[in-house]
Motif scaffolding. Structure first.
Motif, PDB file in Angstrom:
ATOM      1  N   VAL A  39       0.849  -1.192  -0.064  1.00 22.51           N
ATOM      2  CA  VAL A  39       0.005   0.081  -0.225  1.00 22.51           C
ATOM      3  C   VAL A  39       0.898   1.170  -0.031  1.00 22.51           C
ATOM      4  O   VAL A  39       1.616   1.577   1.077  1.00 22.51           O
ATOM      5  N   LEU A  40       0.847   2.155  -1.308  1.00 16.69           N
ATOM      6  CA  LEU A  40       1.717   3.073  -1.446  1.00 16.69           C
ATOM      7  C   LEU A  40       1.386   4.186  -0.845  1.00 16.69           C
ATOM      8  O   LEU A  40       2.233   5.218  -0.497  1.00 16.69           O
ATOM      9  N   ASP A  41      -0.018   4.529  -0.681  1.00 15.07           N
ATOM     10  CA  ASP A  41      -0.466   5.831  -0.233  1.00 15.07           C
ATOM     11  C   ASP A  41      -1.417   5.527   0.795  1.00 15.07           C
ATOM     12  O   ASP A  41      -2.831   5.263   0.608  1.00 15.07           O
ATOM     13  N   PRO A  42      -1.249   4.854   1.980  1.00  9.87           N
ATOM     14  CA  PRO A  42      -2.099   4.330   2.910  1.00  9.87           C
ATOM     15  C   PRO A  42      -2.984   5.106   3.434  1.00  9.87           C
ATOM     16  O   PRO A  42      -3.197   6.446   3.748  1.00  9.87           O
ATOM     17  N   LEU A  43      -4.449   4.619   3.641  1.00 10.77           N
ATOM     18  CA  LEU A  43      -5.442   5.123   4.565  1.00 10.77           C
ATOM     19  C   LEU A  43      -6.237   3.862   5.477  1.00 10.77           C
ATOM     20  O   LEU A  43      -6.198   2.786   4.902  1.00 10.77           O
ATOM     21  N   LYS A  44      -6.429   4.292   6.538  1.00 13.92           N
ATOM     22  CA  LYS A  44      -6.614   3.216   7.562  1.00 13.92           C
ATOM     23  C   LYS A  44      -8.166   2.876   7.360  1.00 13.92           C
ATOM     24  O   LYS A  44      -9.042   3.930   6.862  1.00 13.92           O
ATOM     25  N   LEU A  45      -8.465   1.697   7.174  1.00 15.91           N
ATOM     26  CA  LEU A  45      -9.841   1.017   7.168  1.00 15.91           C
ATOM     27  C   LEU A  45     -10.075   0.292   8.353  1.00 15.91           C
ATOM     28  O   LEU A  45      -9.391  -0.637   8.705  1.00 15.91           O
ATOM     29  N   VAL A  46     -11.146   0.634   9.040  1.00 18.92           N
ATOM     30  CA  VAL A  46     -11.590   0.077  10.240  1.00 18.92           C
ATOM     31  C   VAL A  46     -12.733  -0.865   9.986  1.00 18.92           C
ATOM     32  O   VAL A  46     -13.594  -0.499   9.602  1.00 18.92           O
ATOM     33  N   ILE A  47     -12.510  -2.203  10.395  1.00 17.42           N
ATOM     34  CA  ILE A  47     -13.847  -3.042  10.088  1.00 17.42           C
ATOM     35  C   ILE A  47     -14.474  -3.134  11.421  1.00 17.42           C
ATOM     36  O   ILE A  47     -14.021  -3.676  12.471  1.00 17.42           O
ATOM     37  N   THR A  48     -15.428  -2.110  11.497  1.00 15.81           N
ATOM     38  CA  THR A  48     -16.091  -1.935  13.164  1.00 15.81           C
ATOM     39  C   THR A  48     -16.698  -3.060  13.763  1.00 15.81           C
ATOM     40  O   THR A  48     -16.970  -3.065  14.802  1.00 15.81           O
ATOM     41  N   ASN A  49     -17.232  -3.942  12.905  1.00 20.12           N
ATOM     42  CA  ASN A  49     -18.137  -5.201  13.614  1.00 20.12           C
ATOM     43  C   ASN A  49     -17.051  -6.215  13.522  1.00 20.12           C
ATOM     44  O   ASN A  49     -17.480  -7.792  13.898  1.00 20.12           O
ATOM     45  N   TYR A  50     -15.583  -6.373  13.448  1.00 18.60           N
ATOM     46  CA  TYR A  50     -14.765  -7.543  13.517  1.00 18.60           C
ATOM     47  C   TYR A  50     -14.256  -7.157  15.091  1.00 18.60           C
ATOM     48  O   TYR A  50     -13.758  -6.077  15.444  1.00 18.60           O
ATOM     49  N   PRO A  51     -14.089  -8.231  15.728  1.00 21.54           N
ATOM     50  CA  PRO A  51     -13.733  -8.202  17.283  1.00 21.54           C
ATOM     51  C   PRO A  51     -12.385  -7.530  17.340  1.00 21.54           C
ATOM     52  O   PRO A  51     -11.351  -7.847  16.652  1.00 21.54           O
ATOM     53  N   GLU A  52     -11.991  -6.550  18.276  1.00 20.09           N
ATOM     54  CA  GLU A  52     -10.808  -5.822  18.564  1.00 20.09           C
ATOM     55  C   GLU A  52      -9.869  -7.122  19.194  1.00 20.09           C
ATOM     56  O   GLU A  52     -10.242  -7.900  19.742  1.00 20.09           O
ATOM     57  N   GLY A  53      -8.549  -6.940  18.636  1.00 24.14           N
ATOM     58  CA  GLY A  53      -7.699  -8.022  19.039  1.00 24.14           C
ATOM     59  C   GLY A  53      -7.683  -9.075  18.592  1.00 24.14           C
ATOM     60  O   GLY A  53      -6.745 -10.126  18.829  1.00 24.14           O
ATOM     61  N   SER A  54      -8.550  -9.425  17.581  1.00 24.35           N
ATOM     62  CA  SER A  54      -8.569 -10.830  16.837  1.00 24.35           C
ATOM     63  C   SER A  54      -7.849 -10.602  15.373  1.00 24.35           C
ATOM     64  O   SER A  54      -8.014  -9.611  14.943  1.00 24.35           O
ATOM     65  N   SER A  55      -7.694 -11.907  15.002  1.00 21.24           N
ATOM     66  CA  SER A  55      -7.098 -12.136  13.596  1.00 21.24           C
ATOM     67  C   SER A  55      -7.455 -13.263  13.130  1.00 21.24           C
ATOM     68  O   SER A  55      -7.712 -14.112  13.826  1.00 21.24           O
ATOM     69  N   GLU A  56      -7.263 -13.583  11.716  1.00 18.73           N
ATOM     70  CA  GLU A  56      -7.457 -14.842  11.183  1.00 18.73           C
ATOM     71  C   GLU A  56      -6.558 -15.017  10.201  1.00 18.73           C
ATOM     72  O   GLU A  56      -6.353 -14.139   9.461  1.00 18.73           O
ATOM     73  N   PRO A  57      -6.188 -16.221   9.859  1.00 18.47           N
ATOM     74  CA  PRO A  57      -5.168 -16.351   8.654  1.00 18.47           C
ATOM     75  C   PRO A  57      -5.984 -16.326   7.279  1.00 18.47           C
ATOM     76  O   PRO A  57      -7.057 -16.740   6.933  1.00 18.47           O
ATOM     77  N   CYS A  58      -5.374 -15.681   6.223  1.00 23.40           N
ATOM     78  CA  CYS A  58      -5.567 -15.693   4.990  1.00 23.40           C
ATOM     79  C   CYS A  58      -4.276 -16.006   4.048  1.00 23.40           C
ATOM     80  O   CYS A  58      -3.268 -16.185   4.642  1.00 23.40           O
ATOM     81  N   GLN A  59      -4.816 -16.567   2.935  1.00 22.33           N
ATOM     82  CA  GLN A  59      -3.485 -16.952   2.036  1.00 22.33           C
ATOM     83  C   GLN A  59      -3.690 -16.614   0.677  1.00 22.33           C
ATOM     84  O   GLN A  59      -4.875 -16.418   0.213  1.00 22.33           O
ATOM     85  N   ALA A  60      -2.690 -16.558  -0.072  1.00 19.20           N
ATOM     86  CA  ALA A  60      -2.867 -16.249  -1.574  1.00 19.20           C
ATOM     87  C   ALA A  60      -1.759 -16.946  -2.377  1.00 19.20           C
ATOM     88  O   ALA A  60      -0.906 -17.359  -1.685  1.00 19.20           O
ATOM     89  N   PRO A  61      -1.786 -17.183  -3.651  1.00 17.14           N
ATOM     90  CA  PRO A  61      -0.862 -17.767  -4.349  1.00 17.14           C
ATOM     91  C   PRO A  61       0.520 -17.079  -4.637  1.00 17.14           C
ATOM     92  O   PRO A  61       0.457 -15.879  -4.616  1.00 17.14           O
ATOM     93  N   ALA A  62       1.595 -17.713  -4.374  1.00 18.74           N
ATOM     94  CA  ALA A  62       2.789 -16.977  -4.331  1.00 18.74           C
ATOM     95  C   ALA A  62       3.093 -16.690  -5.867  1.00 18.74           C
ATOM     96  O   ALA A  62       3.552 -15.610  -6.099  1.00 18.74           O
ATOM     97  N   ASN A  63       2.536 -17.086  -6.776  1.00 18.40           N
ATOM     98  CA  ASN A  63       2.774 -16.809  -8.055  1.00 18.40           C
ATOM     99  C   ASN A  63       1.762 -17.708  -9.019  1.00 18.40           C
ATOM    100  O   ASN A  63       1.582 -19.068  -8.918  1.00 18.40           O
TER     101      ASN A  63
END
Length: 588
Positions: free
Chosen positions: A379-403
């Motif tokens: 992200v070269l020109d950053p703008l904060k996006l807050v997901i207001t209904n996502y629990p604070e302090g939580s996270s979950e794994p995502c993945q994407a192809p390396a190529n």
């Protein structure tokens, strides 16, 4: 000789010439003693095991640029394809402009492009300065045979007597001086008994020749200057037009490929070799010079004098500045040897001069990197996006192809969380028509994550949007059965603020605003692009390990390379090598 696999050869007039010479056996009996030398040396040799010999002969007075790459690929490539040898020879006959730094840089770049100068057990790395003794011996022979004389005119007087394209030149008053007198003066020149510019050695050819280059050209001039290799051993130095054919002949070169500006010099090239062969200083068959069109690239300058001015006056940061067309600059920017070889292959070889658009070079890099470069998000020109209904302090794994082109490359891992960074351009308070990204009330997919709906935003006192709010749709995560349950038109990239890596990104663009910055009498400095380098602070996906020289395709943005001089895993500094597609014309 080359570590580069030769692609399917495309026929051109140089290949046709080589194949004709091979079919006729023109060089089949050429003797080679395993080292450069005159007839007395080569007679000791055997038939040359190299079917052809070519050479790349740079002057070590600057760094190689993209134009040199064409000559490197051509000469080394042809020698490789026809079971021959290509010599790397430094034309170091101008002591006032040449330095060891440039020698080292040239060797480095030729190797980086994937070539070397070895053939069987030969190491064909040579210097013109190694031949100064032979050249002087040849010069005395020409004087004694009446083919050269010492002139006492000043350089300005010689120039004035040379004539024009429509008027013949005038003979020097010293043109007919006795050979013994010229020989004595030549030896005094060699021994340092005369000051710079007071005497010179000229060939005696034809002052009325329609080719100005044949009007008694200068062979030697006096230069009391220290040479980077021979020190103060010599105070007379050969002119390039005299040294060039002699060097080729001493090295047993069969095909001397030059750019078109040397075409008018070919009669003198042949005259020198023929006279020396008549004097039994050289053996037949003699080298053959053939010219091809040089590489002219838009939006750059390749004149060494102008490149040196850019460096010395601080318009760029050294010879390896990523905005320069030097090979060192292109490497630092992120260009690969394969991309440059592909570019040169696509240009082909012609007799007609033309200017190649810079976009052709950029496309060669894209075509090389697309199948192999790992993907990531920045992200070269950053703008904060807050997901207001996502629990604070939580996270979950995502993945994407390396190529995506290479399933064996596997996947890259990152996480989704409450606070993310997105590109500022991916949000609009009041969207234009056909804008499908984030704006109040609109839904988009966060690529590899969830669909979210924009619910609002926060501004600072200056009225600038500093934070965007959204709610995610829990059952829409990419890769799950519900991923397609909601249809959206927008798809944007992001990084998790909690794990994002801070990095300095240098957005390099074309150095000049004009496609032909040095055409005619233009001041090329006036055409400099003030926005050729913009520095931004960006956020990177956590998979990035910014070791110097590592390259990625940042999704939606282009190809970026960790700077070879300044980047580290602890402090990433990345250079934009090129965008994903050519947008220069649209942006200017």
């Amino acid at each position: 000789m080359s570590s580069v696999p030769s692609p399917g050869a495309v026929s051109n007039f140089l290949r046709t010439l080589i194949e004709k010479d091979l079919a006729e056996g023109r060089h089949a009996q050429k003797l080679w003693a395993g080292r450069p030398g005159p007839a007395s040396v080569q007679r000791q040799g055997t038939p040359d095991p190299a079917r052809i010999r070519t050479r790349f002969p740079p002057e070590p007075n600057g760094y190689l640029h993209i134009g040199h790459a064409k000559s490197i690929c051509l000469n080394f490539g042809l020698a490789n394809d026809y079971q021959g040898a290509c010599h790397l020879r430094f034309d170091d006959t101008n002591p006032e402009k040449e330095e060891q730094e440039y020698v080292d840089a040239i060797i480095d770049m030729v190797k980086w492009l994937g070539f070397d100068w070895k053939f069987q057990d030969e190491d064909n790395l040579y210097f013109a300065s190694d031949y100064f003794g032979y050249m002087y011996e040849f010069a005395e022979a020409l004087v004694q045979a009446g083919h050269a004389y010492v002139d006492e005119q000043s350089p300005d007087e010689i120039r004035a007597m040379r004539g024009t394209l429509t008027e013949p030149g005038k003979d020097s008053p010293w043109r007919d001086r006795p050979a013994e007198e010229s020989l004595q003066l030549l030896r005094e020149m060699r021994d340092g008994k005369h000051p710079n510019g007071s005497l010179c050695l000229r060939a005696r050819i034809d002052m009325a020749s329609p080719n100005i280059n044949m009007r008694d050209p200068v062979l030697y001039r006096i230069r009391h200057a220290t040479h980077h290799r021979t020190g103060d051993q010599w105070c007379i130095y050969p002119m390039y037009s005299w040294a060039h054919p002699v060097e080729d002949a001493l090295e047993g070169i069969t095909h001397s490929f030059c750019t078109l500006e040397f075409e008018d010099q070919r009669p003198f090239y042949n005259w020198i070799l023929e006279r020396l062969a008549e004097l039994d200083m050289l053996l037949h068959p003699l080298p053959q010079q053939t010219e091809f069109a040089r590489l002219n690239l838009s939006y750059v300058v390749t004149s060494k004098r102008k490149l040196l001015q850019l460096v010395r006056d601080g318009h760029v940061n050294g010879w390896d500045d990523p905005r320069l067309p030097t090979l060192a600059g292109l490497r630092r920017r992120g260009y690969t040897p394969a991309a440059i070889r592909l570019f040169c292959e696509r240009l082909g070889v012609t007799k007609a001069d033309s200017r190649i658009d810079y976009s052709v070079l950029e496309q060669a890099l894209r075509d090389d990197l697309d199948p192999i470069a790992p993907r990531a998000v920045a992200v070269l020109d950053p703008l904060k996006l807050v997901i207001t209904n996502y629990p604070e302090g939580s996270s979950e794994p995502c993945q994407a192809p390396a190529n995506p082109h290479n399933p064996e490359a596997g996947v890259r891992q990152f996480s989704f969380g409450r606070e993310l960074w997105i590109e500022r351009d991916d949000f609009r308070e009041e969207p234009p028509k056909k804008y499908f990204r984030l704006f109040p009330g609109n839904k988009v997919r966060l690529k590899y994550g969830y669909i979210v709906e924009c619910t609002g935003f926060v501004k600072n006192e200056a009225g600038e949007v500093i934070e965007v709010h959204a709610e995610y749709l829990p059952d829409t995560k990419s890769g799950t059965p519900g991923a397609d349950s909601v249809k959206v038109k927008g798809n944007i990239t992001w990084v998790n603020a909690a794990e994002a890596i801070s990095a300095e990104i240098r957005l390099y663009d074309r150095l000049f605003l004009e496609p032909h910055p040095d055409a005619g009498d233009q001041d090329f400095i006036a055409a400099l692009n003030p926005d050729s380098c913009q520095v931004v602070q960006a956020w990177l996906e956590p998979s990035i390990q910014a070791e110097p020289g590592a390259t990625w395709q940042f999704e939606r943005l282009g190809y970026f390379t960790a700077d070879r001089e300044e980047s580290s895993i602890e402090r990433p500094v990345l250079n934009r090598a090129t965008t994903l597609k050519d947008s220069w014309g649209k942006n200017k």
